[in-house]
Enzyme design. Structure first.
Site, PDB file in Angstrom:
ATOM      1  N   TYR A 154       0.855  -1.188   0.000  1.00 19.49           N
ATOM      2  CA  TYR A 154       0.000   0.000   0.000  1.00 19.49           C
ATOM      3  C   TYR A 154       0.883   1.226   0.000  1.00 19.49           C
ATOM      4  CZ  TYR A 154      -3.457   3.450   1.591  1.00 19.49           C
ATOM      5  OH  TYR A 154      -4.276   4.547   1.698  1.00 19.49           O
ATOM      6  N   ASP A 249       9.252   2.838  -0.182  1.00 20.35           N
ATOM      7  CA  ASP A 249       8.204   3.462   0.617  1.00 20.35           C
ATOM      8  C   ASP A 249       8.443   3.039   2.069  1.00 20.35           C
ATOM      9  OD1 ASP A 249       6.007   4.296   1.958  1.00 20.35           O
ATOM     10  OD2 ASP A 249       4.534   3.515   0.522  1.00 20.35           O
ATOM     11  N   LYS A 277       4.238   8.720   8.869  1.00 16.87           N
ATOM     12  CA  LYS A 277       3.944   8.110  10.170  1.00 16.87           C
ATOM     13  C   LYS A 277       4.923   8.543  11.284  1.00 16.87           C
ATOM     14  CE  LYS A 277       0.840   4.764   8.345  1.00 16.87           C
ATOM     15  NZ  LYS A 277       0.875   4.194   7.026  1.00 16.87           N
TER      16      LYS A 277
HETATM   17  C1  LIG Z   1       0.252   4.666   5.665  1.00 21.31           C
HETATM   18  C2  LIG Z   1       1.041   4.434   4.463  1.00 21.31           C
HETATM   19  C3  LIG Z   1       1.001   5.295   3.361  1.00 21.31           C
HETATM   20  C4  LIG Z   1       0.036   6.432   3.280  1.00 21.31           C
HETATM   21  O1  LIG Z   1       0.255   7.389   4.250  1.00 21.31           O
HETATM   22  P1  LIG Z   1      -0.944   8.419   4.604  1.00 21.31           P
HETATM   23  O2  LIG Z   1      -0.305   9.360   5.558  1.00 21.31           O
HETATM   24  O3  LIG Z   1      -2.025   7.571   5.201  1.00 21.31           O
HETATM   25  O4  LIG Z   1      -1.369   9.050   3.340  1.00 21.31           O
HETATM   26  C5  LIG Z   1       1.862   5.077   2.314  1.00 21.31           C
HETATM   27  N1  LIG Z   1       2.712   4.042   2.327  1.00 21.31           N
HETATM   28  C6  LIG Z   1       2.777   3.174   3.353  1.00 21.31           C
HETATM   29  C7  LIG Z   1       3.764   2.061   3.324  1.00 21.31           C
HETATM   30  C8  LIG Z   1       1.930   3.334   4.440  1.00 21.31           C
HETATM   31  O5  LIG Z   1       1.955   2.441   5.434  1.00 21.31           O
END
Ligand SMILES: *Cc1c(COP(=O)(O)O)cnc(C)c1O
Length: 436
Positions: A154, A249, A277
């Protein structure tokens, strides 16, 4: 009124249910982010009133040991005094200026010290913005259009990344959401996680068109799934050979396993890293950064446009600085070892009790899949017995443990969780597994 769940109904949730009813009149589904609505587990979500350390308290006064931890954002636990102090101090001086501040440079320094592949950085407000912008930048830099992502990873809700693979592994996929057009995703190629062979084949067929490969270096959005040995190194090789931008990511993994990224642990450097995060200490803050030569394609130096009214917001940035300063003093090895022991004990227990259950874990995060087979990709993760997961989830809640209300999420330990929390959680898991 009692907890509206098909299973056991132990704790009171009268106020939460009333609040949820009212919320549903005004907010879509009563929530501002879908998984909060508990649809995957049934019943009514808990409304949270406050939290401190490892504990969240709901509106009915129930206390839970929290393993959602704002979806992994709270590495120091809830309401850490240093972070809250920094927020208050910053707020007193003004909430937003739309002009540069010293704090932005300070945070950038800390991050590029911790993650040396980040020579230059751009702050944004969400992980979605970070990945979306990183892809735009990769396309602008390479002048190519296609991207490769992995099934079950994701990367936020940006249109071109909201794609899951069809059954044919190398097929150009279908959108995962209404409103995402075929045209938007026709340049997104989805490959199974950990499948280097397919990745190579696709790259060899399309290399003139592929701008970027984006990957979670440890997958944590299909439940926790480790990269197999050589997977990330091979991706690095492929990208080097064909001039493709490798994007890690690290929105979950950044500052999760070590004071830095998963890239530091694996010794593999991406070209661009996305963060979110943890770096915001619970406030809306994210970033993407990488090689100077690539980053300088961004406006105002280069021609790739990306902007934000609240980007580098002073309160969020100061919360981030405070968080990272505390994290720099924390013993990650110690925490990782604790959780590793926790998961090993769990595995031994599961093996001896013949429950069909697989524990995947990385550092301080873990997922219990209700399948006896190993889980190394999304197709295998989906073999899990969802009915068992639901029962497990509610059994845990009834024991005072708040896990992610979905099978395909990680459970997050923080530095605030105590040995007592771990012991209580371990006992609760045993009890929940036995009740299945
Ligand atoms: C949470 C998450 C996102 C998206 O971040 P948001 O602040 O919710 O837009 C993107 N990549 C990863 C791996 C994530 O866990």
């Amino acid at each position: 009124m009692r907890c509206v769940h098909p299973q056991k109904k132990v704790f009171k949730n009268k106020i939460s249910s009333l609040l949820f009813k009212e919320a549903q009149r005004y907010l879509v589904g009563g929530v501002n982010s879908p998984v909060r609505a508990f649809r995957a587990v049934g019943g009514s979500p808990l409304f949270i009133k406050s939290a401190k350390g490892s504990i969240i308290v709901d509106e009915d006064g129930n206390r839970f040991i929290d393993y959602v931890m704002s979806w992994g954002a709270l590495m120091l636990g809830h309401a850490h005094p240093k972070v809250v102090g920094a927020i208050k101090q910053a707020a007193d001086k003004g909430t937003s200026f739309g002009a540069p501040t010293r704090a932005e440079t300070e945070l950038a320094k800390i991050i590029s010290y911790a993650i040396p592949s980040i020579e230059k950085i751009r702050f944004v407000s969400s992980g979605t913005e970070a990945t979306m912008s990183a892809i735009r930048l990769a396309r602008g830099f390479t002048k190519r259009k296609k991207i490769i992502k992995f099934e079950g990873c994701y990367h936020g809700h940006c249109d071109s990344l909201l794609v899951k693979a069809g059954s044919g592994i190398s097929t150009f996929s279908c959108p995962d959401s209404l409103g995402v057009t075929q045209a938007t995703i026709k340049d997104t190629i989805v490959v199974p996680y950990n499948d280097i062979k397919t990745t190579k084949q696709i790259v060899q067929r399309n290399f003139r068109d592929i701008a970027a490969i984006i990957v979670e270096p440890v997958a944590a959005n299909m439940g926790v799934v480790m990269p197999q040995i050589g997977f990330l190194a091979e991706l690095r090789n492929i990208c080097n050979r064909y001039g493709i931008i490798l994007i890690f990511d690290e929105v979950i993994t950044g500052f999760r396993f070590t004071f830095g990224g998963a890239q530091n642990l694996f010794g593999i450097e991406p070209d661009i890293t996305c963060l979110g995060k943890i770096i915001g200490g619970g406030l809306p803050l994210a970033a993407y950064g990488g090689r100077k030569q690539i980053m300088e394609y961004l406006c105002p130096v280069g021609g790739v446009y990306q902007a934000g009214t609240l980007s580098g917001n002073p309160i969020a940035v100061n919360a981030g600085i405070a968080t990272l300063k505390v994290l720099a003093t924390m013993d990650y090895l110690w925490l990782n070892r604790k959780i590793s022991d926790f998961c090993q004990s769990l595995k031994i227990l599961i093996r001896s009790s013949k429950i069909n259950c697989t524990v995947n874990h990385a550092g301080s995060i873990f997922t219990l899949f209700f399948t006896e087979k190993p889980v190394t990709n999304y197709a295998q993760a989906k073999h899990t017995d969802i009915q068992k997961f639901k029962k497990f989830f509610w059994a845990m809640l009834n024991s005072g443990i708040y896990c992610a209300p979905s099978q395909f999420e990680a459970n997050f330990f923080s530095f605030a969780h105590t040995d007592k929390d771990r012991e209580k959680t371990f006992q609760a898991i045993i009890k929940a597994l036995k009740s299945l």
